[in-house]
Motif scaffolding. Structure first.
Motif, PDB file in Angstrom:
ATOM      1  N   LYS A 111     -12.220   4.091  -5.506  1.00 46.76           N
ATOM      2  CA  LYS A 111     -11.173   4.467  -5.391  1.00 46.76           C
ATOM      3  C   LYS A 111     -10.358   3.086  -5.389  1.00 46.76           C
ATOM      4  N   HIS A 112      -8.709   3.740  -5.995  1.00 48.58           N
ATOM      5  CA  HIS A 112      -7.885   2.336  -6.174  1.00 48.58           C
ATOM      6  C   HIS A 112      -6.433   3.247  -6.108  1.00 48.58           C
ATOM      7  N   ALA A 113      -6.408   2.799  -4.858  1.00 49.30           N
ATOM      8  CA  ALA A 113      -4.753   3.457  -4.546  1.00 49.30           C
ATOM      9  C   ALA A 113      -3.297   2.436  -5.019  1.00 49.30           C
ATOM     10  N   LYS A 114      -3.011   2.499  -5.519  1.00 49.23           N
ATOM     11  CA  LYS A 114      -1.520   2.164  -6.517  1.00 49.23           C
ATOM     12  C   LYS A 114      -0.686   2.380  -5.099  1.00 49.23           C
ATOM     13  N   ARG A 115      -0.033   0.950  -4.919  1.00 49.48           N
ATOM     14  CA  ARG A 115       1.308   0.704  -3.785  1.00 49.48           C
ATOM     15  C   ARG A 115       2.229   0.240  -4.310  1.00 49.48           C
TER      16      ARG A 115
END
Length: 115
Positions: free
Chosen positions: A101-105
């Motif tokens: 999981k990669h969350a772009k902030r």
């Protein structure tokens, strides 16, 4: 080793640590129980010396800086050759990655421009 920090202490301990671990691994591989007992006895002797010196140095002034340096060296060596410091081999052959999981902030500009 005046004012050289922890790296100097680690550098002083490292050869003894690697030698002990190499000998221990070789004895395990060769199934040499006599050598294993000697190495375990050495480990216990190191621990005994450190504890005894710590206690006796509170009562007596030995007046010998070599004994104090030996105590410091063995205290550090004791930590790195302790039975609990050995890590067990971990078999990861049956582990499967099921997701990432990669969350772009918030986007941030990190360019190296300006002064």
């Amino acid at each position: 080793m005046t004012r050289k920090g922890n790296n100097a202490l680690s550098a002083a301990i490292s050869p003894a640590q690697h030698d002990f671990r190499r000998r221990y691994a070789a004895a395990i591989e060769a199934e040499d129980k006599v050598t294993l007992k000697k190495l375990d006895l050495f480990r216990m002797d190191v621990s005994t010396y450190v504890r005894l010196y710590d206690f006796m140095s509170q009562i007596l002034d030995y007046g010998d800086p070599y004994l104090e340096m030996l105590s410091i060296f063995l205290r550090l060596l004791e930590k790195v050759i302790a039975e609990t410091s050995w890590s067990a081999d971990v078999d990861l052959s049956d582990v499967a990655l099921v997701g990432v999981k990669h969350a772009k902030r918030i986007a941030v500009d990190i360019s190296l421009t300006g002064d």
